[in-house]
Design an enzyme around this catalytic site. Structure first.
Site, PDB file in Angstrom:
ATOM      1  N   LYS A  64       0.983  -2.597   7.606  1.00 18.41           N
ATOM      2  CA  LYS A  64       1.484  -2.996   6.285  1.00 18.41           C
ATOM      3  C   LYS A  64       3.008  -2.915   6.231  1.00 18.41           C
ATOM      4  CE  LYS A  64      -2.403  -3.917   4.304  1.00 18.41           C
ATOM      5  NZ  LYS A  64      -2.732  -5.222   3.763  1.00 18.41           N
ATOM      6  N   TYR A 108      -3.074   1.267  10.088  1.00 19.51           N
ATOM      7  CA  TYR A 108      -3.128   0.440   8.872  1.00 19.51           C
ATOM      8  C   TYR A 108      -1.776   0.477   8.157  1.00 19.51           C
ATOM      9  CZ  TYR A 108      -4.464  -1.166   4.220  1.00 19.51           C
ATOM     10  OH  TYR A 108      -4.529  -1.844   3.023  1.00 19.51           O
ATOM     11  N   THR A 127       0.827  -1.185   0.000  1.00 24.90           N
ATOM     12  CA  THR A 127       0.000   0.000   0.000  1.00 24.90           C
ATOM     13  C   THR A 127       0.871   1.247   0.000  1.00 24.90           C
ATOM     14  OG1 THR A 127      -1.704   1.226   1.187  1.00 24.90           O
ATOM     15  CG2 THR A 127      -0.172  -0.052   2.526  1.00 24.90           C
ATOM     16  N   ASP A 128       0.340   2.305  -0.574  1.00 22.58           N
ATOM     17  CA  ASP A 128       1.024   3.594  -0.534  1.00 22.58           C
ATOM     18  C   ASP A 128       0.919   4.227   0.854  1.00 22.58           C
ATOM     19  OD1 ASP A 128      -1.738   3.981  -0.766  1.00 22.58           O
ATOM     20  OD2 ASP A 128      -1.536   5.762  -2.015  1.00 22.58           O
TER      21      ASP A 128
END
Length: 184
Positions: free
Chosen positions: A29, A25, A1-2
């Site tokens: 990640k 979040y 994810t960015d």
């Protein structure tokens, strides 16, 4: 994810940029990436963002086009920059990397950085849908529960293997003719 990045840069993030997540979040990640890479030296970790595909009715592009084609108002963030990813291109790129036994961190996203509002505008243009009811809003107006970077565009310093965003949106629009039919 960015979302492993904090948005402090004003140019696209590359694989060697250090993760600095703003949210739980993003932290989860980033921790998962580190765990995978430390457990298997030949692991392939792909960072990507803002998925859209013709077989997913719940992604941002589909939701924007559905609302705009129906003549409904649609709001999109005008001050958060991302690199959207066309899922068929992502799948092909990941398979190519796997076949070539690539490893490490790769950034895979359609080439191009846009705000969510600009993404909706470009998608509408590709699908010949009016943007008369599209309204840009700031992230401050939306008041998201979790902090998100205002700039999280991705690019690769390893190799450019993804198509441009406009090319991806054009192929997406051709695959969803019902979107165009609703706008006529």
């Amino acid at each position: 994810t960015d979302l492993v990045f904090d948005g402090a840069k004003s140019s696209p993030y590359v694989e060697s940029d250090a993760p600095r997540p703003l949210s739980e979040y993003g932290r989860a990640k980033a921790e998962a990436e580190m765990a995978v890479l430390s457990a298997a030296l030949d692991a392939l970790v792909v960072r990507t963002a803002a998925f859209f595909a013709e077989h997913d009715d719940y992604n941002f592009v589909t939701q924007a086009l559905r609302a705009l084609a129906a003549g409904d108002e649609f709001t999109a963030l005008s001050d958060v920059v991302v690199s959207p990813t066309y899922v068929p291109d992502l799948v092909n790129a990941v398979l190519d990397l796997a076949i070539d036994n690539e490893s490490g961190v790769w950034h895979l996203a359609s080439v191009g950085a846009v705000t969510w509002e600009e993404l909706a505008r470009r998608a509408a243009r590709a699908a010949s849908v009016s943007t008369a009811k599209l309204r840009g809003v700031s992230v401050a107006e939306v008041r998201l529960r979790a902090a998100r970077p205002k700039y999280s565009a991705l690019t690769s310093e390893r190799a450019s293997i993804m198509a441009s965003l406009d090319d991806a949106l054009s192929r997406y629009a051709r695959a969803r003719p019902w979107e165009r039919a609703r706008s006529t």
